[in-house]
Motif scaffolding. Structure first.
Motif, short mmCIF file in Angstrom:
data_model
loop_
_atom_site.label_atom_id
_atom_site.label_comp_id
_atom_site.label_asym_id
_atom_site.label_seq_id
_atom_site.Cartn_x
_atom_site.Cartn_y
_atom_site.Cartn_z
N ARG A 292 0.81 -1.22 0.00
CA ARG A 292 0.00 0.00 0.00
C ARG A 292 0.84 1.26 0.00
N ILE A 293 2.16 1.13 0.14
CA ILE A 293 3.02 2.31 0.19
C ILE A 293 4.19 2.16 -0.78
N GLU A 294 4.75 3.30 -1.16
CA GLU A 294 5.97 3.34 -1.95
C GLU A 294 7.01 4.05 -1.11
N VAL A 295 8.10 3.36 -0.85
CA VAL A 295 9.16 3.89 0.02
C VAL A 295 10.40 4.12 -0.81
N TYR A 296 11.11 5.20 -0.49
CA TYR A 296 12.37 5.51 -1.15
C TYR A 296 13.50 5.35 -0.14
N PRO A 297 14.67 4.84 -0.55
CA PRO A 297 15.76 4.62 0.41
C PRO A 297 16.14 5.87 1.19
N LEU A 298 16.12 7.02 0.54
CA LEU A 298 16.48 8.25 1.24
C LEU A 298 15.34 8.80 2.09
N GLY A 299 14.18 8.18 2.02
CA GLY A 299 13.03 8.61 2.81
C GLY A 299 12.97 7.99 4.18
N ILE A 300 13.98 7.20 4.52
CA ILE A 300 14.01 6.53 5.83
C ILE A 300 15.17 7.11 6.63
N GLU A 301 14.86 7.68 7.78
CA GLU A 301 15.87 8.25 8.67
C GLU A 301 15.91 7.43 9.95
N VAL A 302 17.07 6.91 10.29
CA VAL A 302 17.25 6.15 11.52
C VAL A 302 18.36 6.84 12.31
N THR A 303 18.02 7.29 13.52
CA THR A 303 18.95 8.03 14.35
C THR A 303 19.14 7.31 15.68
N PRO A 304 20.39 7.01 16.04
CA PRO A 304 20.62 6.38 17.34
C PRO A 304 20.30 7.34 18.48
N ASP A 305 19.62 6.85 19.49
CA ASP A 305 19.35 7.61 20.72
C ASP A 305 20.15 6.92 21.82
N TYR A 306 21.37 7.39 22.02
CA TYR A 306 22.30 6.73 22.92
C TYR A 306 21.83 6.74 24.37
N GLU A 307 21.16 7.79 24.77
CA GLU A 307 20.71 7.89 26.17
C GLU A 307 19.63 6.86 26.50
N ASN A 308 18.74 6.59 25.56
CA ASN A 308 17.63 5.65 25.81
C ASN A 308 17.87 4.27 25.21
N ASN A 309 19.06 4.07 24.62
CA ASN A 309 19.43 2.78 24.04
C ASN A 309 18.38 2.32 23.02
N SER A 310 18.04 3.22 22.10
CA SER A 310 17.02 2.93 21.09
C SER A 310 17.35 3.69 19.82
N TYR A 311 16.55 3.49 18.80
CA TYR A 311 16.70 4.20 17.53
C TYR A 311 15.40 4.92 17.22
N ASP A 312 15.50 6.17 16.83
CA ASP A 312 14.35 6.93 16.35
C ASP A 312 14.26 6.71 14.84
N VAL A 313 13.08 6.32 14.37
CA VAL A 313 12.89 6.00 12.96
C VAL A 313 11.80 6.91 12.38
N ILE A 314 12.11 7.55 11.27
CA ILE A 314 11.13 8.34 10.52
C ILE A 314 11.09 7.79 9.11
N ILE A 315 9.88 7.47 8.65
CA ILE A 315 9.70 6.93 7.30
C ILE A 315 8.80 7.87 6.52
N ASN A 316 9.33 8.42 5.45
CA ASN A 316 8.53 9.23 4.52
C ASN A 316 8.15 8.32 3.36
N TYR A 317 6.87 8.23 3.08
CA TYR A 317 6.39 7.31 2.06
C TYR A 317 5.20 7.90 1.31
#
Length: 102
Positions: free
Chosen positions: A58-83
């Motif tokens: 149902r979606i079309e995703v582009y490789p540059l439309g995905i942002e993954v940022t390490p959150d070192y303090e919370n030991n997690s990754y913030d993910v933003i997907i533009n589609y």
């Protein structure tokens, strides 16, 4: 809302755990236990791109439309997907946090 729920479901389901659909899910679980750095964030981004291309028609995703940022303090990754939502033609954005589950 249904697409966002589907994305989370894909991310948190480990590949091979669905009895009648062994291809469903992702390998993100294993990447979350690697060292937290930019290289791992790039691997996570590529994994998300490949899984969504394969499992979410149902979606079309582009490789540059995905942002993954390490959150070192919370030991997690913030993910933003533009589609592009193919059901209505709109560009949309989904964001989530992925973290290790024990």
């Amino acid at each position: 809302r249904a697409i966002i729920d589907s994305l989370r479901n894909i991310f948190y389901t480990e590949t091979g755990t669905r009895f009648f659909n062994r291809d469903f899910g992702s390998r993100l679980h294993f990447l979350l236990f690697d060292n937290m750095n930019e290289d791992t964030a790039n691997l996570i981004s590529m994994t998300i791109y490949n899984v969504l291309k394969k499992l979410e028609p149902r979606i079309e995703v582009y490789p540059l439309g995905i942002e993954v940022t390490p959150d070192y303090e919370n030991n997690s990754y913030d993910v933003i997907i533009n589609y592009k939502n193919l059901t209505n033609g709109q560009m949309e954005r989904a964001s989530t946090v992925i973290e290790r589950n024990r």
